[in-house]
Enzyme design. Sequence first.
Site, PDB file in Angstrom:
ATOM      1  N   GLY A 323       2.929   6.815  -2.714  1.00  0.00           N
ATOM      2  CA  GLY A 323       3.502   6.727  -4.054  1.00  0.00           C
ATOM      3  C   GLY A 323       2.862   5.599  -4.856  1.00  0.00           C
ATOM      4  N   SER A 324       3.680   4.940  -5.649  1.00  0.00           N
ATOM      5  CA  SER A 324       3.147   3.951  -6.598  1.00  0.00           C
ATOM      6  C   SER A 324       2.653   2.669  -5.933  1.00  0.00           C
ATOM      7  CB  SER A 324       4.207   3.609  -7.646  1.00  0.00           C
ATOM      8  OG  SER A 324       4.408   4.717  -8.490  1.00  0.00           O
ATOM      9  N   THR A 325       2.919   2.453  -4.645  1.00  0.00           N
ATOM     10  CA  THR A 325       2.300   1.289  -3.999  1.00  0.00           C
ATOM     11  C   THR A 325       0.785   1.419  -4.002  1.00  0.00           C
ATOM     12  OG1 THR A 325       2.487   2.288  -1.786  1.00  0.00           O
ATOM     13  CG2 THR A 325       4.300   0.863  -2.506  1.00  0.00           C
TER      14      THR A 325
END
Length: 557
Positions: A323-325
């Site tokens: 995801g956004s990591t």
Amino acid sequence: MRSRWLLALIALVVAIVAVSTYGLVTALNAVVAAPEPGFSEGTTEKPPFTPTPTSPLTPAPPISPAPVSPASSLTPPPAATPTSAPASPGGPELTAASYFAAWQAGDIPSMLGLVADPPADFAARHRRFDTELRVSSLSLTPGELRRQGGEAAEVSFRGVREVRGLGRWEFSSVLGLALRSGAWKVLWTPETLHPSLRNGGSLRLRETQVRRPAALTREGLPFPRDSRADDYRDYLTGLGGTAINLTLEEVPSGRALLTSPNPPPTGKRSTISRSVQAAAARALDGVGRPAAIVAVDIQSRQVRAVADTLGARGAFNGLYPPGSTFKVVTAAALLRTGLTPDSPVACPMTYNPPGARSFSNADGIDHGTVSLTTAFALSCNTTFVQQTYERLRDDRLRAEAADRFGFREKPGLSSCRIRPSENPDQLGADAIGQNSVQASPLCMAEVAAAAASGVWKPAIMTADPSPDLPPPVPLDEGVAAGLRAMMGAVVTQGTAAQAGLPPGTAGKTGTAEVKDAEDHAWFIGYRGPLAFAVFVQNGGSGGRVAAPIAARFLKAL
């Protein structure tokens, strides 16, 4: 003329004397060569007698047979001498010696040829015995042969078998022999293999599980029982797991003949920190979903904690969309194109790359034009999809992730990967940690450590890195500084601002979409000497679920 006749007369006399002497010697030889009383009847010829130089007229004394010892050696007797009788060809000594030599060499066909009335499964029994009991070698030491009358004998012997996993296995048994149809044969019985096989007995290897000896933390202290050690037994030998204990025993008596020793405590130190491990374990208490926390030392990249309820080494080798990591990796690539943390970028509610599907922000808000730092802190999907499409096409995003952050097939503890995108849809999804991007919690902890230190290095669980590992990859100084500023903003003003993280923490939240299931919750970051990753499988929002777990972990240190 008279002298010639005199010489001829002398020669004639000499010749007559020589012929007479030869006749006398021949007659005496015939007398000496005559058969002695008791010689076998039917013998018509004997070899001519050869007189010795010192006593040509004295007959040789009769040869007396040498007495036979009742306990002779298994070694075939030496050749006969004039003062001892030779052993019978093919005697029990030779049969026994041949059998032992063939057995020790594993020559079953030769053994079979020396056995009287062997069972039909003779060869199979020997092979099965060695296979089932894991026998790798055999040495034999025969004793003395004992005769039992004229047609039977036996040999006691000692043997040593080497059993894989157990070592030396000594035994003693007896080899029986008997005269069959004029030849000495082995009287084989099951107890020839081992005395425990007498009367239908058998042998078996029994495996039992025993608790492994405890390894030590890097401080030389035992691992606490409540550190979730049982949940990562696959990571460190000796932590809350089990080992296999082997016992060679008789059946049906159950008597143990050989047992592997319990492995002693080695006192080997791991890279795990006792306090960091305890903090990670406590942070997962009460988490209802499978989860993991991995922490590494920023400078050495040694793993300091791995608390894991995922199972199957999920914290190191599980592959999940980050995801956004993953925007940490995307942001590093964008900074290398000339953007800075203060560069203005658009953060619309939705964005459609040309010819591609629409991407939207998780909060459903149009934030207008903001700095790259703010877009990162708010986790604007539309910003990173648009900037990636405009600046990182032609496989540049994948190359950045693979070459600078370890997202490729490589040796090491962690697992992560990204594939080349084939269209704008795939490129946009890759930019925000979806589509082909997959990573383990340890891989994302390595990403956080790279941002903190300015150098990507693979994590290790040994004192020093292996020479087989990929070399360190320095980040551009400006890129690393920009990442640190942007990750700090996530905690102070962005998606992790309400998680209760202690001062000095920097990081990135991630909420990864999963088809037909709840989202995965992520938070990666660093504080002080540690970089870490928190992952909750199907846990939901990274900011609301994973970041508060990270706060508990850091506050417990």
